[in-house]
Motif scaffolding. Structure first.
Motif, mmCIF file in Angstrom:
data_model
loop_
_atom_site.group_PDB
_atom_site.id
_atom_site.type_symbol
_atom_site.label_atom_id
_atom_site.label_comp_id
_atom_site.label_asym_id
_atom_site.label_seq_id
_atom_site.Cartn_x
_atom_site.Cartn_y
_atom_site.Cartn_z
ATOM 1 N N MET A 5 70.755 54.744 54.379
ATOM 2 C CA MET A 5 72.214 54.630 54.470
ATOM 3 C C MET A 5 72.889 55.422 53.353
ATOM 4 O O MET A 5 73.872 56.132 53.590
ATOM 5 C CB MET A 5 72.651 53.166 54.408
ATOM 6 C CG MET A 5 72.291 52.393 55.656
ATOM 7 S SD MET A 5 72.974 50.727 55.788
ATOM 8 C CE MET A 5 72.867 50.076 54.165
ATOM 9 N N ALA A 6 72.371 55.323 52.144
ATOM 10 C CA ALA A 6 72.962 56.048 51.024
ATOM 11 C C ALA A 6 72.834 57.555 51.233
ATOM 12 O O ALA A 6 73.787 58.312 50.990
ATOM 13 C CB ALA A 6 72.291 55.628 49.722
ATOM 14 N N LEU A 7 71.680 58.003 51.693
ATOM 15 C CA LEU A 7 71.468 59.419 51.955
ATOM 16 C C LEU A 7 72.398 59.924 53.054
ATOM 17 O O LEU A 7 72.965 61.006 52.958
ATOM 18 C CB LEU A 7 70.006 59.667 52.326
ATOM 19 C CG LEU A 7 69.600 61.109 52.571
ATOM 20 C CD1 LEU A 7 69.804 61.938 51.306
ATOM 21 C CD2 LEU A 7 68.162 61.178 53.025
ATOM 22 N N LEU A 8 72.575 59.135 54.099
ATOM 23 C CA LEU A 8 73.469 59.512 55.183
ATOM 24 C C LEU A 8 74.916 59.604 54.708
ATOM 25 O O LEU A 8 75.632 60.551 55.050
ATOM 26 C CB LEU A 8 73.354 58.507 56.330
ATOM 27 C CG LEU A 8 74.130 58.825 57.595
ATOM 28 C CD1 LEU A 8 73.625 60.114 58.218
ATOM 29 C CD2 LEU A 8 74.003 57.690 58.583
ATOM 30 N N LEU A 9 75.339 58.653 53.900
ATOM 31 C CA LEU A 9 76.705 58.691 53.381
ATOM 32 C C LEU A 9 76.921 59.880 52.451
ATOM 33 O O LEU A 9 77.982 60.517 52.479
ATOM 34 C CB LEU A 9 77.032 57.380 52.668
ATOM 35 C CG LEU A 9 77.209 56.163 53.572
ATOM 36 C CD1 LEU A 9 77.379 54.911 52.731
ATOM 37 C CD2 LEU A 9 78.375 56.346 54.508
ATOM 38 N N VAL A 10 75.934 60.214 51.643
ATOM 39 C CA VAL A 10 76.056 61.371 50.753
ATOM 40 C C VAL A 10 76.119 62.659 51.565
ATOM 41 O O VAL A 10 76.931 63.548 51.284
ATOM 42 C CB VAL A 10 74.882 61.397 49.741
ATOM 43 C CG1 VAL A 10 74.804 62.726 49.020
ATOM 44 C CG2 VAL A 10 75.030 60.265 48.750
ATOM 45 N N CYS A 11 75.284 62.773 52.593
ATOM 46 C CA CYS A 11 75.291 63.974 53.435
ATOM 47 C C CYS A 11 76.624 64.124 54.166
ATOM 48 O O CYS A 11 77.156 65.231 54.278
ATOM 49 C CB CYS A 11 74.151 63.936 54.438
ATOM 50 S SG CYS A 11 72.543 64.154 53.689
ATOM 51 N N VAL A 12 77.160 63.026 54.667
ATOM 52 C CA VAL A 12 78.453 63.088 55.345
ATOM 53 C C VAL A 12 79.540 63.482 54.351
ATOM 54 O O VAL A 12 80.421 64.294 54.658
ATOM 55 C CB VAL A 12 78.776 61.746 56.030
ATOM 56 C CG1 VAL A 12 80.222 61.681 56.472
ATOM 57 C CG2 VAL A 12 77.850 61.541 57.216
#
Length: 115
Positions: A5-12
């Protein structure tokens, strides 16, 4: 899951312009939260279902006349197990507790074969 989730939010956050990033990050966080909540709810409902409605412990249950059909019932059990690979319960295998035997017939067998 948290790292994903953290990686996805950072990528977005890195892939968009910064004018709408607060709205987009909030939307993505809400979607991820809802998906995790639905996943936990599905697992919980599945565990309740498995507890209330037990799966057949044995695919087949063979009940036979003790004196006249013992050998044939054992042969039938061997054939079922060899040809299908599924579990088969022969009633003469477990005669220690008849209440448990009635419970197996009632709710823990898929098919009943009376021989």
């Amino acid at each position: 899951v948290n790292l994903f989730m953290a990686l996805l939010l950072v990528c977005v956050g890195m892939s968009t312009d910064f004018t709408d990033s607060d709205y987009l990050l909030g939307t993505m966080a809400a979607i991820i939260f809802i998906l995790v909540f639905v996943g936990v709810l599905v697992v919980f409902c599945h565990s309740i279902y498995k507890h209330v409605v037990p799966a057949p412990y044995f695919s087949r249950f063979i009940c036979h006349h003790k004196a006249d059909a013992a050998a044939q019932a054992r042969f039938l059990q061997t054939l079922f197990v060899q040809r299908t690979g599924q579990t088969c319960f022969l009633d003469s295998d477990h005669l220690t507790n008849l209440e448990e035997l009635f419970d197996i017939v009632r709710c823990r067998c898929g098919e009943l074969c009376v021989y």
